[in-house]
Design an enzyme around this catalytic site. Structure first.
Site, PDB file in Angstrom:
ATOM      1  N   ARG A   1       0.845  -1.197   0.000  1.00 63.50           N
ATOM      2  CA  ARG A   1       0.000   0.000   0.000  1.00 63.50           C
ATOM      3  C   ARG A   1       0.881   1.249   0.000  1.00 63.50           C
ATOM      4  O   ARG A   1       1.987   1.252   0.540  1.00 63.50           O
ATOM      5  CB  ARG A   1      -0.901  -0.031   1.237  1.00 63.50           C
ATOM      6  CG  ARG A   1      -2.128   0.846   1.162  1.00 63.50           C
ATOM      7  CD  ARG A   1      -3.107   0.468   2.261  1.00 63.50           C
ATOM      8  NE  ARG A   1      -2.543   0.642   3.581  1.00 63.50           N
ATOM      9  CZ  ARG A   1      -2.631   1.773   4.296  1.00 63.50           C
ATOM     10  NH1 ARG A   1      -3.269   2.807   3.800  1.00 63.50           N
ATOM     11  NH2 ARG A   1      -2.099   1.839   5.484  1.00 63.50           N
TER      12      ARG A   1
ATOM     13  N   ARG B   1      -1.817 -26.034  36.436  1.00 67.09           N
ATOM     14  CA  ARG B   1      -0.588 -26.093  37.228  1.00 67.09           C
ATOM     15  C   ARG B   1       0.171 -24.778  37.079  1.00 67.09           C
ATOM     16  O   ARG B   1       0.146 -24.149  36.022  1.00 67.09           O
ATOM     17  CB  ARG B   1       0.304 -27.241  36.745  1.00 67.09           C
ATOM     18  CG  ARG B   1       0.658 -27.155  35.267  1.00 67.09           C
ATOM     19  CD  ARG B   1       1.446 -28.356  34.790  1.00 67.09           C
ATOM     20  NE  ARG B   1       1.666 -28.312  33.344  1.00 67.09           N
ATOM     21  CZ  ARG B   1       2.657 -27.654  32.757  1.00 67.09           C
ATOM     22  NH1 ARG B   1       3.521 -26.973  33.504  1.00 67.09           N
ATOM     23  NH2 ARG B   1       2.787 -27.671  31.442  1.00 67.09           N
TER      24      ARG B   1
ATOM     25  N   ASN C   1       7.836   1.141   0.975  1.00 64.26           N
ATOM     26  CA  ASN C   1       7.863   0.022   0.046  1.00 64.26           C
ATOM     27  C   ASN C   1       8.780   0.247  -1.150  1.00 64.26           C
ATOM     28  O   ASN C   1       9.183  -0.727  -1.807  1.00 64.26           O
ATOM     29  CB  ASN C   1       6.445  -0.309  -0.428  1.00 64.26           C
ATOM     30  CG  ASN C   1       5.645  -1.024   0.645  1.00 64.26           C
ATOM     31  OD1 ASN C   1       6.042  -2.079   1.121  1.00 64.26           O
ATOM     32  ND2 ASN C   1       4.526  -0.437   1.045  1.00 64.26           N
TER      33      ASN C   1
END
Length: 242
Positions: free
Chosen positions: A10, A164, A20
């Site tokens: 994007r 436990r 990017n």
């Protein structure tokens, strides 16, 4: 078997504007994922999907087979990535003229994966018959030991408990952080019921140094450092073999 690769990038990054296509170790960030996909030799088609013309141009320059213009409604800050992956996969099938069997999505902000990681994720899906494969790394915080939640009244407690008590991290169930680097789907799973998790989803564990996801400026600097160190080590190895 037909495999296609989708790479979604994007244009509206807030943490690292323009990340990017920002150079990382000498190449636009998105180029690393395209080159890794090509290096596997697995894919009938590698498609880059973006709402940004500059990203699409960078994808073409790096060798992507198909450029997909992402619809505006799939590129907002609030939009889920899954519909955009599905859209890109269907566009890739139309370009191929046939349906794919497997769809692999590579996150462009995870440049430190290796082609071998992609091949391993694809192989894991084939070996197990899973609807999908995700990737992750060993979790730094265990919800059974060190990950806490704060209640509305301010009381802090472990996120998950067992019957436990867990007194050592090593005794807790194994937990992993998804790194988002690689997703593998059968076509039926992605197209008919887009999701990350299915009843048969499997996990491929990757080492921490290949799981960096760039979300901040510091992440970018760290990934650039690691990539340059990798490239330097590869060059040193070639020299030593001569």
């Amino acid at each position: 078997m037909t495999l296609i690769c989708t790479i979604l990038a994007r244009g509206g990054s807030k943490g690292v504007p323009g990340k990017n296509i920002r150079p990382l170790a000498g190449k636009p960030l998105i180029a690393w994922s395209i080159e890794q996909a090509k290096a596997t030799g697995l894919f009938a088609l590698i498609a880059v999907s973006s709402d940004d013309a500059d990203i699409l141009a960078a994808g073409q320059a790096a060798g992507a087979d198909l450029l997909v213009k992402r619809p505006a409604e799939m590129a907002t800050d609030d939009a889920s990535k899954l519909p955009a992956i599905r859209h890109c996969a269907l566009e890739a099938e139309a370009a191929l003229g046939r349906e794919a069997d497997i769809v692999v999505d590579l996150q462009p902000t995870s440049p430190l994966r290796l082609p071998e990681d992609i091949a391993a994720a694809v192989a894991l899906r084939a070996e197990t018959g899973a609807q999908s494969v995700i990737t992750g790394q060993v979790a730094k915080c265990s919800p059974y030991f060190s990950l806490v939640e704060e209640a509305p009244d301010g009381v802090a407690s472990l996120s998950k408990t067992l019957d436990r008590p867990i007194v050592r991290r090593q005794d807790a169930p194994r937990c992993y952080d998804m790194n988002g680097s690689i997703y593998v789907w059968t076509r039926a799973a992605l197209v008919d019921e887009p999701s990350v998790f299915y009843p048969t989803t499997r996990l491929l564990v990757m080492p921490e140094e290949r799981s960096v996801d760039i979300d901040t400026q510091l992440d970018f600097l760290f990934a650039d450092f690691l990539m340059r160190r990798r490239l330097g080590a590869a060059g040193d190895a070639m020299v030593s073999q001569q």
